[in-house]
Design a protein around this motif. Structure first.
Motif, PDB file in Angstrom:
ATOM      1  N   LYS A   1       0.804  -1.222   0.000  1.00 34.79           N
ATOM      2  CA  LYS A   1       0.000   0.000   0.000  1.00 34.79           C
ATOM      3  C   LYS A   1       0.838   1.274   0.000  1.00 34.79           C
ATOM      4  N   VAL A   2       2.156   1.129  -0.016  1.00 29.72           N
ATOM      5  CA  VAL A   2       3.026   2.304   0.035  1.00 29.72           C
ATOM      6  C   VAL A   2       4.119   2.171  -1.025  1.00 29.72           C
ATOM      7  N   PRO A   3       4.752   3.289  -1.414  1.00 30.06           N
ATOM      8  CA  PRO A   3       5.862   3.225  -2.382  1.00 30.06           C
ATOM      9  C   PRO A   3       7.017   2.383  -1.846  1.00 30.06           C
ATOM     10  N   ALA A   4       7.828   1.893  -2.754  1.00 27.65           N
ATOM     11  CA  ALA A   4       8.936   1.009  -2.392  1.00 27.65           C
ATOM     12  C   ALA A   4       9.876   1.642  -1.371  1.00 27.65           C
ATOM     13  N   GLU A   5      10.069   2.964  -1.462  1.00 32.82           N
ATOM     14  CA  GLU A   5      11.018   3.617  -0.545  1.00 32.82           C
ATOM     15  C   GLU A   5      10.525   3.646   0.906  1.00 32.82           C
ATOM     16  N   LEU A   6       9.241   3.343   1.120  1.00 33.92           N
ATOM     17  CA  LEU A   6       8.702   3.336   2.488  1.00 33.92           C
ATOM     18  C   LEU A   6       8.550   1.925   3.057  1.00 33.92           C
ATOM     19  N   ARG A   7       8.894   0.926   2.267  1.00 30.58           N
ATOM     20  CA  ARG A   7       8.714  -0.451   2.743  1.00 30.58           C
ATOM     21  C   ARG A   7       9.654  -0.758   3.911  1.00 30.58           C
ATOM     22  N   ASN A   8       9.128  -1.506   4.868  1.00 29.92           N
ATOM     23  CA  ASN A   8       9.885  -1.972   6.040  1.00 29.92           C
ATOM     24  C   ASN A   8      10.414  -0.834   6.910  1.00 29.92           C
ATOM     25  N   LYS A   9       9.730   0.310   6.885  1.00 28.82           N
ATOM     26  CA  LYS A   9      10.168   1.448   7.696  1.00 28.82           C
ATOM     27  C   LYS A   9       9.123   1.913   8.707  1.00 28.82           C
ATOM     28  N   LEU A  10       7.879   1.442   8.558  1.00 31.01           N
ATOM     29  CA  LEU A  10       6.831   1.934   9.447  1.00 31.01           C
ATOM     30  C   LEU A  10       6.977   1.374  10.860  1.00 31.01           C
ATOM     31  N   GLY A  11       7.224   0.076  10.972  1.00 30.49           N
ATOM     32  CA  GLY A  11       7.367  -0.526  12.294  1.00 30.49           C
ATOM     33  C   GLY A  11       8.470   0.125  13.107  1.00 30.49           C
ATOM     34  N   ILE A  12       9.578   0.417  12.454  1.00 32.00           N
ATOM     35  CA  ILE A  12      10.713   1.040  13.149  1.00 32.00           C
ATOM     36  C   ILE A  12      10.356   2.467  13.574  1.00 32.00           C
ATOM     37  N   ALA A  13       9.665   3.208  12.716  1.00 26.74           N
ATOM     38  CA  ALA A  13       9.268   4.576  13.069  1.00 26.74           C
ATOM     39  C   ALA A  13       8.309   4.584  14.260  1.00 26.74           C
ATOM     40  N   VAL A  14       7.371   3.651  14.273  1.00 26.92           N
ATOM     41  CA  VAL A  14       6.455   3.541  15.412  1.00 26.92           C
ATOM     42  C   VAL A  14       7.235   3.192  16.684  1.00 26.92           C
ATOM     43  N   ALA A  15       8.211   2.301  16.551  1.00 25.74           N
ATOM     44  CA  ALA A  15       9.038   1.938  17.700  1.00 25.74           C
ATOM     45  C   ALA A  15       9.827   3.145  18.216  1.00 25.74           C
ATOM     46  N   GLN A  16      10.374   3.938  17.303  1.00 23.15           N
ATOM     47  CA  GLN A  16      11.116   5.137  17.716  1.00 23.15           C
ATOM     48  C   GLN A  16      10.219   6.111  18.476  1.00 23.15           C
ATOM     49  N   GLU A  17       9.018   6.321  17.961  1.00 24.64           N
ATOM     50  CA  GLU A  17       8.069   7.217  18.630  1.00 24.64           C
ATOM     51  C   GLU A  17       7.697   6.680  20.015  1.00 24.64           C
ATOM     52  N   THR A  18       7.531   5.369  20.110  1.00 23.79           N
ATOM     53  CA  THR A  18       7.178   4.752  21.388  1.00 23.79           C
ATOM     54  C   THR A  18       8.339   4.835  22.373  1.00 23.79           C
ATOM     55  N   TYR A  19       9.556   4.648  21.873  1.00 28.74           N
ATOM     56  CA  TYR A  19      10.729   4.741  22.749  1.00 28.74           C
ATOM     57  C   TYR A  19      10.871   6.155  23.308  1.00 28.74           C
ATOM     58  N   GLN A  20      10.564   7.166  22.507  1.00 28.31           N
ATOM     59  CA  GLN A  20      10.588   8.546  22.990  1.00 28.31           C
ATOM     60  C   GLN A  20       9.612   8.710  24.162  1.00 28.31           C
ATOM     61  N   ALA A  21       8.404   8.147  24.025  1.00 32.10           N
ATOM     62  CA  ALA A  21       7.410   8.238  25.099  1.00 32.10           C
ATOM     63  C   ALA A  21       7.881   7.489  26.345  1.00 32.10           C
ATOM     64  N   TYR A  22       8.536   6.366  26.139  1.00 32.84           N
ATOM     65  CA  TYR A  22       9.069   5.568  27.250  1.00 32.84           C
ATOM     66  C   TYR A  22      10.139   6.340  28.016  1.00 32.84           C
ATOM     67  N   ARG A  23      11.072   6.966  27.288  1.00 31.18           N
ATOM     68  CA  ARG A  23      12.114   7.738  27.967  1.00 31.18           C
ATOM     69  C   ARG A  23      11.523   8.937  28.695  1.00 31.18           C
ATOM     70  N   ALA A  24      10.493   9.552  28.102  1.00 30.70           N
ATOM     71  CA  ALA A  24       9.845  10.680  28.770  1.00 30.70           C
ATOM     72  C   ALA A  24       9.157  10.218  30.051  1.00 30.70           C
ATOM     73  N   MET A  25       8.558   9.027  30.015  1.00 26.55           N
ATOM     74  CA  MET A  25       7.929   8.498  31.218  1.00 26.55           C
ATOM     75  C   MET A  25       8.965   8.257  32.316  1.00 26.55           C
ATOM     76  N   LEU A  26      10.117   7.711  31.948  1.00 24.42           N
ATOM     77  CA  LEU A  26      11.162   7.451  32.939  1.00 24.42           C
ATOM     78  C   LEU A  26      11.710   8.737  33.560  1.00 24.42           C
ATOM     79  N   ALA A  27      11.620   9.832  32.821  1.00 22.15           N
ATOM     80  CA  ALA A  27      12.122  11.121  33.320  1.00 22.15           C
ATOM     81  C   ALA A  27      11.054  11.919  34.058  1.00 22.15           C
ATOM     82  N   SER A  28       9.825  11.427  34.094  1.00 26.02           N
ATOM     83  CA  SER A  28       8.713  12.202  34.663  1.00 26.02           C
ATOM     84  C   SER A  28       8.759  12.210  36.185  1.00 26.02           C
ATOM     85  N   PRO A  29       8.307  13.289  36.812  1.00 27.58           N
ATOM     86  CA  PRO A  29       8.231  13.336  38.275  1.00 27.58           C
ATOM     87  C   PRO A  29       7.372  12.210  38.844  1.00 27.58           C
ATOM     88  N   ARG A  30       6.326  11.855  38.128  1.00 29.42           N
ATOM     89  CA  ARG A  30       5.447  10.782  38.608  1.00 29.42           C
ATOM     90  C   ARG A  30       6.218   9.475  38.760  1.00 29.42           C
TER      91      ARG A  30
END
Length: 362
Positions: free
Chosen positions: A212-241
Motif C-alpha cells: 500500500k506504500v511506495p517502495a522507498e517506504l517499505r519496512n520502515k513503518l514498524g521502526i518509526a512507530v518503535a522510535q516514537e514509542t521509545y521517545q514516550a518511554y524515555r519521557a515516562m522514565l524522566a517524569s516526576p510521577r
C-alpha cells in the motif's frame, strides 16, 4: 565481541521468543544463555502448538496427565508450566544477579478471557500460584478490555507482561495501568517492587502495509512507530510521577520489542534487531533471528531518545494514505483474534493427541 554481547552491554536484554521441551532437554537453551547472552524467554499458544505437534517430546506428559483426569486448558497449563519452570530455573541466576530486572519467562492467560476482567485476574492469580516461580510473567493483552485486569493484577503483586501493543498510544495506556497499580500499592503500604514489561509488536506494521506504500517506504513503518514509542518511554522514565515511584522502590516497566523477525525475504534478516538497539529495553527474538544476529548482525547505532526522524517518517506514511491510529487499532484486534484461533487450535491438537495416545495404549 559477539553482536549479541554488544547489545547486552548496551543495556538491552535479549530474550528468546520460543520454548520447546527439546531445547530444554538437549541443552540448546542453556547454550543460548552461555553463548548468545540470552537472559529470558517468551511463549505463546502458537509456539506451544508447534512444539507439541512437531514431534513426540510431549507424548508421555500428555498421556500421563490424561490418565490423571486432566484435559483441555488444565492439561495444557500443567504441560506448559513444566517447561516454563525448567526455563525459569535456568534463568534464576540472572534473575538474582540483576535484582529481578531480568531473567524472566512468560505464560499467557487464556485469550478467551479477553473481555472478562474478573476472569483474567483470577487466571493470572492461578497461573502465578501454579507456576511457583518468582521470575514468571503472566501475559495479559493490553487491549481496552485488558487494561483494568492489568492494573488489578499489578496491584495484587502479580508480575505482568502486557502484550499486543502496537503504538505509542497503546503503550502509554498500558504504562498508565501499571503506574496506577503501583501507586495503589504504595498508598496501601505494600511492596511496590512488581515486575512488568510492555510488549510492542513491530514487524506486523510493515506486513500490513507492504502493498500500500511506495517502495522507498517499505519496512520502515514498524521502526518509526518503535522510535516514537521509545521517545514516550524515555519521557515516562524522566517524569516526576515515575521518579516518585522509583524513589519508593518501584521497578520500571521495561519496554519490550516483540515481533522482531523479518517477514520480507528481500530485507535483511537482522533489520529490526539492529534498528531497535536501545538501553533499558528488551528484544525478544525468534530463534532464527537470534541465530542470524549472532552470526552476522552488527550494532550500527543506538535508538535516539528523542525519537530521531520518527515524526517525519510517520508523516510520510500519513501522506501516503495510511491512517496510523486506525491501523494500530486494527492490528491489535487482529492480534487478539489470532491469539484466540491459536488457543483453540492448540486445545484441539492436545485433544487429538490425547485420543491418539489412548488408542495406542489400549
Amino acid at each position: 565481541m559477539k553482536p549479541t554481547q554488544q547489545l547486552h552491554q548496551l543495556g538491552q536484554s535479549l530474550w528468546l521468543d520460543n520454548i520447546t521441551r527439546d531445547i530444554l532437554d538437549n541443552g540448546t537453551l542453556r547454550r543460548y544463555i552461555e553463548e548468545l547472552s540470552v537472559t529470558g524467554l517468551t511463549s505463546n499458544p502458537t509456539i506451544f502448538d508447534g512444539a507439541i505437534g512437531s514431534g513426540h517430546a510431549y507424548d508421555a506428559g500428555i498421556h500421563e496427565k490424561a490418565r490423571a483426569g486432566l484435559s483441555g486448558e488444565a492439561l495444557f497449563m500443567e504441560l506448559a508450566l513444566e517447561d516454563l519452570r525448567r526455563a525459569a530455573d535456568l534463568f534464576q541466576p540472572v534473575f538474582t544477579a540483576s535484582d529481578q530486572r531480568d531473567g524472566w519467562v512468560s505464560m499467557e492467560v487464556s485469550p478467551l478471557l479477553a473481555s472478562d476482567t474478573a476472569g483474567s485476574i483470577q487466571a493470572a492469580r492461578d497461573i502465578h500460584r501454579q507456576a511457583a516461580r518468582a521470575n514468571l510473567f503472566v501475559k495479559i493483552p493490553g487491549t481496552p478490555e485488558g487494561l483494568p485486569a492489568i492494573e488489578e493484577a499489578i496491584f495484587a503483586g502479580i508480575p505482568i507482561n502486557v502484550t499486543l501493543l502496537f503504538s505509542r498510544g497503546q503503550y502509554l495506556a498500558a504504562a498508565e495501568a501499571y503506574l496506577r497499580g503501583i501507586e495503589r500499592r504504595v498508598q496501601a503500604k505494600l511492596d511496590p517492587r512488581v515486575g512488568s514489561v510492555a510488549s510492542v509488536f513491530v514487524s506486523r506494521w510493515d506486513v500490513a502495509i507492504k502493498d500500500k506504500v511506495p517502495a522507498e517506504l517499505r519496512n520502515k513503518l514498524g521502526i518509526a512507530v518503535a522510535q516514537e514509542t521509545y521517545q514516550a518511554y524515555r519521557a515516562m522514565l524522566a517524569s516526576p510521577r515515575w521518579r516518585a515511584l522509583a524513589d519508593a522502590g518501584a521497578r520500571v516497566q521495561r519496554l519490550l520489542w516483540a515481533s522482531t523477525g523479518t517477514k520480507d525475504p528481500s530485507a535483511s534478516d537482522t533489520l529490526y534487531v539492529e534498528a531497535l538497539a536501545a538501553p533499558d529495553t528488551v528484544d525478544t527474538m525468534p530463534e532464527k533471528t537470534l541465530l542470524a544476529f549472532g552470526q552476522h548482525g552488527s550494532l550500527k547505532g543506538v535508538m535516539a531518545e528523542d525519537g530521531g526522524d520518527a515524526a517525519d517518517m510517520l508523516a510520510a506514511f500519513t501522506k501516503a494514505g495510511i491512517d496510523l491510529d486506525a491501523l494500530a487499532s486494527q492490528l491489535q484486534k487482529e492480534g487478539a483474534k489470532s491469539f484466540v484461533a491459536s488457543w483453540q487450535q492448540l486445545l484441539q491438537r492436545i485433544a487429538d493427541k490425547t485420543a491418539e495416545l489412548v488408542r495406542a495404549a489400549s
